[in-house]
Design an enzyme around this catalytic site. Sequence first.
Site, PDB file in Angstrom:
ATOM      1  N   HIS A  65      35.503  46.055  46.476  1.00  0.00           N
ATOM      2  CA  HIS A  65      36.158  46.617  45.232  1.00  0.00           C
ATOM      3  C   HIS A  65      36.914  47.207  45.805  1.00  0.00           C
ATOM      4  O   HIS A  65      37.547  48.926  44.892  1.00  0.00           O
ATOM      5  CB  HIS A  65      35.109  47.326  44.226  1.00  0.00           C
ATOM      6  CG  HIS A  65      33.850  46.064  43.731  1.00  0.00           C
ATOM      7  ND1 HIS A  65      32.866  46.837  43.108  1.00  0.00           N
ATOM      8  CD2 HIS A  65      34.089  44.990  44.029  1.00  0.00           C
ATOM      9  CE1 HIS A  65      31.930  45.537  42.921  1.00  0.00           C
ATOM     10  NE2 HIS A  65      33.105  44.757  42.734  1.00  0.00           N
ATOM     11  N   HIS A 109      31.771  46.796  39.265  1.00  0.00           N
ATOM     12  CA  HIS A 109      32.431  45.628  39.283  1.00  0.00           C
ATOM     13  C   HIS A 109      33.592  46.229  38.499  1.00  0.00           C
ATOM     14  O   HIS A 109      33.741  46.676  37.885  1.00  0.00           O
ATOM     15  CB  HIS A 109      32.157  44.197  39.260  1.00  0.00           C
ATOM     16  CG  HIS A 109      30.540  44.153  39.972  1.00  0.00           C
ATOM     17  ND1 HIS A 109      30.181  43.721  40.806  1.00  0.00           N
ATOM     18  CD2 HIS A 109      29.273  45.111  39.727  1.00  0.00           C
ATOM     19  CE1 HIS A 109      29.186  43.543  41.686  1.00  0.00           C
ATOM     20  NE2 HIS A 109      28.643  44.610  40.626  1.00  0.00           N
TER      21      HIS A 109
HETATM   22  C1  LIG Z   1      35.708  37.728  46.634  1.00  0.00           C
HETATM   23  C2  LIG Z   1      35.745  39.216  45.909  1.00  0.00           C
HETATM   24  C3  LIG Z   1      34.540  39.102  44.544  1.00  0.00           C
HETATM   25  C4  LIG Z   1      34.743  40.133  43.631  1.00  0.00           C
HETATM   26  N1  LIG Z   1      33.911  39.974  42.525  1.00  0.00           N
HETATM   27  C5  LIG Z   1      33.289  40.797  41.849  1.00  0.00           C
HETATM   28  C6  LIG Z   1      32.777  40.408  40.242  1.00  0.00           C
HETATM   29  O1  LIG Z   1      31.871  39.328  40.590  1.00  0.00           O
HETATM   30  N2  LIG Z   1      32.785  40.996  39.488  1.00  0.00           N
HETATM   31  C7  LIG Z   1      33.646  41.828  39.799  1.00  0.00           C
HETATM   32  O2  LIG Z   1      33.856  42.498  38.386  1.00  0.00           O
HETATM   33  N3  LIG Z   1      35.362  41.765  40.324  1.00  0.00           N
HETATM   34  C8  LIG Z   1      34.597  41.488  41.511  1.00  0.00           C
HETATM   35  N4  LIG Z   1      35.648  41.865  42.328  1.00  0.00           N
HETATM   36  C9  LIG Z   1      36.470  42.554  42.608  1.00  0.00           C
HETATM   37  C10 LIG Z   1      38.190  42.360  41.391  1.00  0.00           C
HETATM   38  O3  LIG Z   1      38.272  40.749  40.676  1.00  0.00           O
HETATM   39  C11 LIG Z   1      38.969  42.787  41.079  1.00  0.00           C
HETATM   40  O4  LIG Z   1      39.115  44.541  41.404  1.00  0.00           O
HETATM   41  C12 LIG Z   1      39.968  42.417  40.522  1.00  0.00           C
HETATM   42  O5  LIG Z   1      40.527  41.636  40.305  1.00  0.00           O
HETATM   43  C13 LIG Z   1      41.906  43.238  40.768  1.00  0.00           C
HETATM   44  O6  LIG Z   1      42.878  43.227  39.341  1.00  0.00           O
HETATM   45  P1  LIG Z   1      44.172  43.236  39.939  1.00  0.00           P
HETATM   46  O7  LIG Z   1      44.629  42.818  38.922  1.00  0.00           O
HETATM   47  O8  LIG Z   1      43.977  44.819  40.742  1.00  0.00           O
HETATM   48  O9  LIG Z   1      44.589  42.572  41.701  1.00  0.00           O
HETATM   49  P2  LIG Z   1      44.593  41.419  41.381  1.00  0.00           P
HETATM   50  O10 LIG Z   1      43.840  40.679  41.048  1.00  0.00           O
HETATM   51  O11 LIG Z   1      43.983  41.115  43.257  1.00  0.00           O
HETATM   52  O12 LIG Z   1      46.272  40.409  41.967  1.00  0.00           O
HETATM   53  C14 LIG Z   1      47.023  40.497  42.792  1.00  0.00           C
HETATM   54  C15 LIG Z   1      47.931  39.777  42.851  1.00  0.00           C
HETATM   55  O13 LIG Z   1      48.773  40.163  42.712  1.00  0.00           O
HETATM   56  C16 LIG Z   1      49.324  38.956  43.959  1.00  0.00           C
HETATM   57  N5  LIG Z   1      50.338  39.971  45.214  1.00  0.00           N
HETATM   58  C17 LIG Z   1      50.143  40.309  46.527  1.00  0.00           C
HETATM   59  N6  LIG Z   1      50.643  41.352  46.918  1.00  0.00           N
HETATM   60  C18 LIG Z   1      52.355  40.572  46.343  1.00  0.00           C
HETATM   61  C19 LIG Z   1      53.642  40.682  46.925  1.00  0.00           C
HETATM   62  N7  LIG Z   1      53.940  41.443  48.237  1.00  0.00           N
HETATM   63  N8  LIG Z   1      54.639  39.684  46.323  1.00  0.00           N
HETATM   64  C20 LIG Z   1      54.049  38.257  45.132  1.00  0.00           C
HETATM   65  N9  LIG Z   1      52.822  38.617  44.364  1.00  0.00           N
HETATM   66  C21 LIG Z   1      51.979  39.730  45.455  1.00  0.00           C
HETATM   67  C22 LIG Z   1      48.378  38.244  44.611  1.00  0.00           C
HETATM   68  O14 LIG Z   1      48.501  37.122  45.358  1.00  0.00           O
HETATM   69  C23 LIG Z   1      47.615  38.711  43.384  1.00  0.00           C
HETATM   70  O15 LIG Z   1      47.672  37.175  42.463  1.00  0.00           O
HETATM   71  C24 LIG Z   1      36.139  40.140  43.416  1.00  0.00           C
HETATM   72  C25 LIG Z   1      37.166  40.347  44.415  1.00  0.00           C
HETATM   73  C26 LIG Z   1      37.102  40.009  45.067  1.00  0.00           C
HETATM   74  C27 LIG Z   1      37.717  39.950  45.943  1.00  0.00           C
END
Ligand SMILES: Cc1cc2nc3c(=O)[nH]c(=O)nc-3n(C[C@H](O)[C@H](O)[C@H](O)COP(=O)(O)OP(=O)(O)OC[C@H]3O[C@@H](n4cnc5c(N)ncnc54)[C@H](O)[C@@H]3O)c2cc1C
Length: 642
Positions: free
Chosen positions: A578, A621
């Site tokens: 997280h 989470h």
């Molecule tokens: C293994 C795992 C288990 C988890 N378990 C849970 C759970 O059970 N419940 C829960 O609520 N949360 C859980 N989480 C946390 C939650 O899923 C994340 O905190 C949340 O989805 C993050 O959202 P975000 O939009 O910040 O980033 P993300 O959803 O990670 O999106 C970022 C995106 O940007 C892209 N990207 C990165 N750098 C670049 C670049 N330079 N150029 C173009 N694209 C790029 C990536 O490929 C990705 O698609 C978990 C996370 C993981 C990894």
Amino acid sequence: MGFSVAIIVSLAALTSAASVPNANLKRQVSQLQSSYDFVVVGGGTSGLTVADRLTQHLTTKKTLVIEYGDIQFAPGQFDPPTNWITPHPNAPPSWNFNSLPNPEFNGKTAFVRAGQVLGGSSAVNGMFFDRGTKFDHNAMAELSGDDGGPPLTKWNWSGMYSYFKKSVTFTPPSASVAAKYNYTWDEAAYGGTGPVYSSMARFQWADQPVLRRAWQEMGINPVKECADGTKEGICWAPASQHPITALRSHAGNAHYANVQPRANYDLIVKHQVVRVVYPNGPKSGPPRVEVRSLLDNTLFNVTVTGEVILSAGALHTPSILQRSGIGPSAFLASAGISTVIDLPGVGSNLQDHSGPPVTWSYSSPYPSFGPLPSQMTSNATFKAEATAAFSQTPAEGPYTLAGGNSAIFVSLPHMTAQYKTITKKIRKMATDGSASAYLPPDIRTDPAMKAGYKQQLLVLAELLENPDSPSLESPWATSEAPGGAMALSFLLHPLSRGTVRLNLSSPLDQPILDYRAGSNPVDFDLHLAQVRFLRRLFNTTTLQGLGATETAPGAAVAADDAALKGYVKQAAYLSFMHPCCTAAMMPKPKGGVVGRDLKVHGAKGLRVVDMSVLPILPAAHLSATAYAVGEKAADIIIADWE
Ligand SMILES: Cc1cc2nc3c(=O)[nH]c(=O)nc-3n(C[C@H](O)[C@H](O)[C@H](O)COP(=O)(O)OP(=O)(O)OC[C@H]3O[C@@H](n4cnc5c(N)ncnc54)[C@H](O)[C@@H]3O)c2cc1C
Ligand SMILES: *[C@@H]1O[C@H](CO)[C@@H](O)[C@H](O)[C@H]1NC(C)=O
Ligand SMILES: *[C@@H]1O[C@H](CO)[C@@H](O)[C@H](O)[C@H]1NC(C)=O
Ligand SMILES: *[C@@H]1O[C@H](CO)[C@@H](O)[C@H](O)[C@H]1NC(C)=O
Ligand SMILES: *[C@@H]1O[C@H](CO)[C@@H](O)[C@H](O)[C@H]1NC(C)=O
Ligand SMILES: *[C@@H]1O[C@H](CO)[C@@H](O)[C@H](O)[C@H]1NC(C)=O
Ligand SMILES: *[C@@H]1O[C@H](CO)[C@@H](O)[C@H](O)[C@H]1NC(C)=O
């Protein structure tokens, strides 16, 4: 507001980039439109939410999403013929990070993943779909400062709750399933018709009610609904999965694949955003977006006329900002990057949930209750039945339960009568300034970072003192979890702060994470209180009746502060995946990176919309929060351009 000039791109450059044939893409690179108003960087949880809403509501404006990963939906990590104990070998790819060694944890590294696929981390996560408390969100609103902006940009609970609701469609369990597992919920916490599905598994392993009984014996009370802003007690959490098929619902299907093709919604995959570029300085935005094709390594610029929205997640958004010259100036200088905006908070407020387990074993022979998850691998009949049940409509059986969907959330005052000793220490180090010694060395003397950390600690002391605000989470874990029966202790509101910095020898690759876990020593006071509380499990008649024997940390270790601290250092997981808070929504004089409108301080046409913007972690989470932040951000942006 608004602008009429059509945009963009150096389309010539775009079309020369290798195109990615993918049946799921609505348009190939060579078919991209000639102009884009918005570029969303990262097709993840928050990013696709924003792109979907912008294209839905600003029908005359064109949005391009640029995603590093590919479109790769099924099979999901937990889909048959696998379960969470044996994840799918072909699950969508993730970035795997090993942090720098953490000196306070015997040099151990934090292992962290992040989704590298359309849908981002929502496509690879554990699907536990809970929300933070009203106290968390009111604390974040307080930290975000009062900049006199409109009500829409207030991030308190009432400013967030409607977006949590809007983002999902929750389907309650049937009466018979609810009665079977004692599921409780309150539909008042839901009611939205968002494209992300949430529902309750139609299955529980036989040891779930056992732990639930033990939790109640520990004095923890079931909470009817934990998604309405209060969740101190025993919680059921829905999972982000479809109510009929039980398949994973994630940003990639909810906010892209299931969206009817829209002429104004484009996506390119397998492209990395390198940086944003302000040819005439950050006051004359929006910036251009410099992109690298992962197929042929060509670089090209996308010219934008509206806004660039960074949604690359808490680990990659700060690295894009740093490559763009937006970050701590001393660090940028060491990287040979000229400073465009000196923002010491970029990548400097890294937080994550962490903590050790307490573990036990049962007397031999194994308790007579069943079934337990090992049946999936040891019993071919059971597995065949599970697979058949999953293919029914609606899906039934063990495969509908991805991981677990229950947990306890306990406040510090409910764990230890001495909680005020801890919060007093926090207030003292905040007010006398000694806390700044615990900040990352490269920003430690920065007055803004010091002021912001002081305020964070004061707000956290208040949260930790609140008997309704959880400090500990312990998710249900089966007695057959890898490593044996264990109950994990999540530290929900850590005080230590880490960093995300470019790797100077390969700045285009994954950044370097320095978690600095335990750098603020009060985190150990919290860990110790939590472990001591969780050990009460072993004294319950329920566990004793099953012949449960503690295997760690053990009574002797738990009785001694130094020994228990040693146990925490040795046994803790340093990330529960997280990561957050690396472009915090706080005022610039407090070390913040974005304002309440999510605009990067001092930059025109540049916002951050992902888990980087949280100033502190919620007691949850993060995926539900990532969707809600995306929904709220979309409304803020739409209001600006409508
Ligand atoms: C293994 C795992 C288990 C988890 N378990 C849970 C759970 O059970 N419940 C829960 O609520 N949360 C859980 N989480 C946390 C939650 O899923 C994340 O905190 C949340 O989805 C993050 O959202 P975000 O939009 O910040 O980033 P993300 O959803 O990670 O999106 C970022 C995106 O940007 C892209 N990207 C990165 N750098 C670049 C670049 N330079 N150029 C173009 N694209 C790029 C990536 O490929 C990705 O698609 C978990 C996370 C993981 C990894
Ligand atoms: C909380 O946010 C709402 C906007 O959703 C706003 O109207 C209200 O004034 C805010 N409350 C406080 C105390 O700031
Ligand atoms: C459900 O709750 C009732 C009443 O509290 C209890 O007797 C029963 O054992 C519970 N069943 C399960 C499966 O937890
Ligand atoms: C993108 O634009 C900037 C500013 O004009 C320029 O310095 C850079 O070289 C361009 N990148 C590419 C790949 O054209
Ligand atoms: C295997 O699973 C079947 C079907 O659920 C069950 O009837 C049987 O008892 C199980 N066998 C063992 C050895 O647990
Ligand atoms: C930085 O990048 C180099 C070159 O790719 C790599 O060898 C090194 O392991 C990276 N450093 C860290 C701390 O990840
Ligand atoms: C368990 O019970 C014993 C005997 O009453 C007591 O000494 C011990 O402190 C209890 N342990 C915990 C962790 O509550």
